[in-house]
Design an enzyme around this catalytic site. Structure first.
Site, PDB file in Angstrom:
ATOM      1  N   ASP A   1      26.121  37.342 -47.085  1.00 27.49           N
ATOM      2  CA  ASP A   1      24.967  36.741 -46.425  1.00 27.49           C
ATOM      3  C   ASP A   1      24.240  37.862 -45.680  1.00 27.49           C
ATOM      4  O   ASP A   1      24.671  38.300 -44.616  1.00 27.49           O
ATOM      5  CB  ASP A   1      25.432  35.637 -45.465  1.00 27.49           C
TER       6      ASP A   1
ATOM      7  N   LYS B   1      14.798  35.197 -44.018  1.00 28.34           N
ATOM      8  CA  LYS B   1      14.118  35.809 -42.881  1.00 28.34           C
ATOM      9  C   LYS B   1      13.033  36.806 -43.270  1.00 28.34           C
ATOM     10  O   LYS B   1      11.923  36.387 -43.589  1.00 28.34           O
ATOM     11  CB  LYS B   1      15.157  36.376 -41.913  1.00 28.34           C
TER      12      LYS B   1
ATOM     13  N   PHE C   1      28.007  33.157 -38.841  1.00 28.65           N
ATOM     14  CA  PHE C   1      26.822  32.299 -38.723  1.00 28.65           C
ATOM     15  C   PHE C   1      26.105  32.280 -40.061  1.00 28.65           C
ATOM     16  O   PHE C   1      25.652  33.316 -40.550  1.00 28.65           O
ATOM     17  CB  PHE C   1      25.850  32.776 -37.634  1.00 28.65           C
TER      18      PHE C   1
HETATM   19  C1  PLP Z   1      19.459  33.022 -39.630  1.00 26.51           C
HETATM   20  C2  PLP Z   1      20.629  33.098 -40.509  1.00 26.51           C
HETATM   21  C3  PLP Z   1      20.919  32.069 -41.423  1.00 26.51           C
HETATM   22  C4  PLP Z   1      20.144  30.780 -41.484  1.00 26.51           C
HETATM   23  O1  PLP Z   1      18.809  30.949 -41.796  1.00 26.51           O
HETATM   24  P1  PLP Z   1      17.761  29.767 -41.468  1.00 26.51           P
HETATM   25  O2  PLP Z   1      16.472  30.267 -42.081  1.00 26.51           O
HETATM   26  O3  PLP Z   1      17.691  29.660 -39.976  1.00 26.51           O
HETATM   27  O4  PLP Z   1      18.271  28.538 -42.102  1.00 26.51           O
HETATM   28  C5  PLP Z   1      21.998  32.249 -42.264  1.00 26.51           C
HETATM   29  N1  PLP Z   1      22.741  33.358 -42.218  1.00 26.51           N
HETATM   30  C6  PLP Z   1      22.490  34.365 -41.359  1.00 26.51           C
HETATM   31  C7  PLP Z   1      23.344  35.587 -41.385  1.00 26.51           C
HETATM   32  C8  PLP Z   1      21.439  34.264 -40.462  1.00 26.51           C
HETATM   33  O5  PLP Z   1      21.225  35.232 -39.568  1.00 26.51           O
END
Ligand code: PLP
Length: 402
Positions: A227, A256, A142
């Site tokens: 990520d 985040k 994700f």
């Molecule tokens: C939440 C998330 C994203 C996307 O972030 P947004 O601020 O919702 O665009 C990308 N990678 C990971 C691992 C995430 O948990």
């Protein structure tokens, strides 16, 4: 449910697109690890807005910084320098031991930034033929919701009806180093993966996998980009989750918690030769790196260190995980986690994760299911020990079907 709750839910559902399936609770206030609904009920937040609320709700020091900066200078665009961005960048780079950063807003934008960076790096440094660069990603990933990002998702629900997709990605099974090595070609510029998959259900890869991936990347002159938007900044009990594996990537994507629970702040942070592929005009964002976001982000990093949120996550996480493992419920198939980031696999033949979350809600605990079978527990890192103990008893009750 009562009148007020119905009123707000009805409005959201009537005028808002149904791209989420929220629990039937309408929140109006938050403080620390707790939130209140419009009926005056109090809940312990065990979701932390997918790690965006790692510092807790309305953290007083970050709030003070936000208010102070909001009355001074909020936006000026990158057409000019501002007196907040530099210090934020420096603190961020030093914290994760990287050379340079590029600040964006949402997580997805920072992932898109990473995709652009590694592709251009591949053309400039590896002499990959034009438009041939390949990026290797992992299954069940994700990374966000843009068309570019869902082009390499393996989850059909993220993709159906949104094609055509972007070429240039190869998906290999998460945790399989051999498949990854086999997927590399002379045109591979990077591997992009989460070190622990959050949305997939807090999935921890086999021990040693990430280290092997790093070695394969190094051997083939391929960049490793992690990520850590959800796993980073203390969530797993380390600044970055990859530290558990003793791996240093070439770049990391953060988001985040970087916004301290107030604003969307994200960044690609990495090696100088990677970030230097960007030249004026090649990338940008009107809001990225604005002084309001930079001062909030800077304070978020300071608070994380001053209040030892990372150490708390490690200590309380281990305690919480052990407590959950001791619950011998017929519904539980597996319990796993790192730091205050725990996934409980529910046996779908017995109960749905959704029904567990609804019952927890009635008991004053907010969680959220992911992929129908996993209940996630990821409270703000500022959670108090007695609140955690209170929650453990409630969770035990729900999982025992009491
Ligand atoms: C939440 C998330 C994203 C996307 O972030 P947004 O601020 O919702 O665009 C990308 N990678 C990971 C691992 C995430 O948990």
């Amino acid at each position: 449910m009562t009148e007020k709750t119905d009123f707000f839910m009805e409005k959201e559902d009537r005028f808002g697109a149904h791209n989420y399936h929220p629990l039937p609770v309408v929140l109006t206030k938050g403080q620390g690890a707790w939130v209140w609904d419009v009926e005056g009920n109090k809940y312990l937040d065990m979701m932390s807005a997918y790690s965006a609320i790692s510092h807790g709700h309305c953290h007083p020091r970050i709030l003070e910084t936000l208010v102070e900066q909001a009355g001074r200078l909020t936006m000026c665009s990158r057409a000019y320098y501002n007196d907040k961005l530099g210090e934020f960048l420096e603190t961020l780079c030093k914290l994760v031991d990287m050379d340079m950063a590029l600040v964006m807003n949402s997580g997805a934008e920072a992932v898109e930034t990473a995709i652009k960076a590694v592709r251009r790096w591949g053309y400039q440094h590896k002499k990959i033929p034009d438009n041939q660069a390949e990026i290797i990603v992992t299954s069940s990933n994700f990374h966000g919701r843009t068309v570019g990002i869902i082009s390499f998702s393996s989850d059909e629900s993220y993709r159906v009806g949104f094609g055509p997709f972007l070429p240039g990605f190869k998906i290999v099974p998460f945790g399989d180093a051999k498949a990854l090595a086999d997927a590399i070609t002379p045109n591979t510029c990077a591997v992009i993966t989460e070190p622990i998959q959050g949305e997939a259900g807090i999935v921890i890869p086999p021990q040693g996998w990430l280290k092997e991936v790093k070695e394969i990347c190094q051997k083939n002159n391929v960049l490793l980009v992690l990520d850590e938007i959800q796993s980073g900044l203390g969530r797993t009990g380390k600044i970055l989750a990859c530290e558990h594996e003793g791996v240093k990537p070439d770049a990391v994507v953060l988001g985040k918690a970087l916004g301290g629970g107030f604003l969307p702040v994200s960044a690609l942070v990495g090696r100088r030769d990677l970030l230097e592929v960007f030249t004026p005009g090649s990338h940008g964002s009107t809001f990225g790196g604005n002084p309001l976001a930079a001062s909030v982000g800077l304070m978020a990093l300071k608070v994380m260190q001053d209040e030892q949120l990372i150490e708390r996550s490690a200590e309380f996480g281990t305690y919480f995980l052990n407590a959950l493992k001791q619950i011998s419920s017929p519904f539980i198939k597996d319990v796993r986690g790192r730091g205050l980031w725990i996934g409980v696999d529910i046996d779908p033949a017995q109960k749905s994760a959704r029904s567990i979350c609804e019952e927890l809600m009635r008991q004053g605990i907010l969680s959220k299911e992911t992929h129908e079978t996993v209940v996630r527990f990821a409270p703000p890192l500022v959670i108090k020990r007695e609140d955690l103990d209170w929650a453990i008893e409630k969770i035990r009750g729900v999982l025992m079907g009491e």
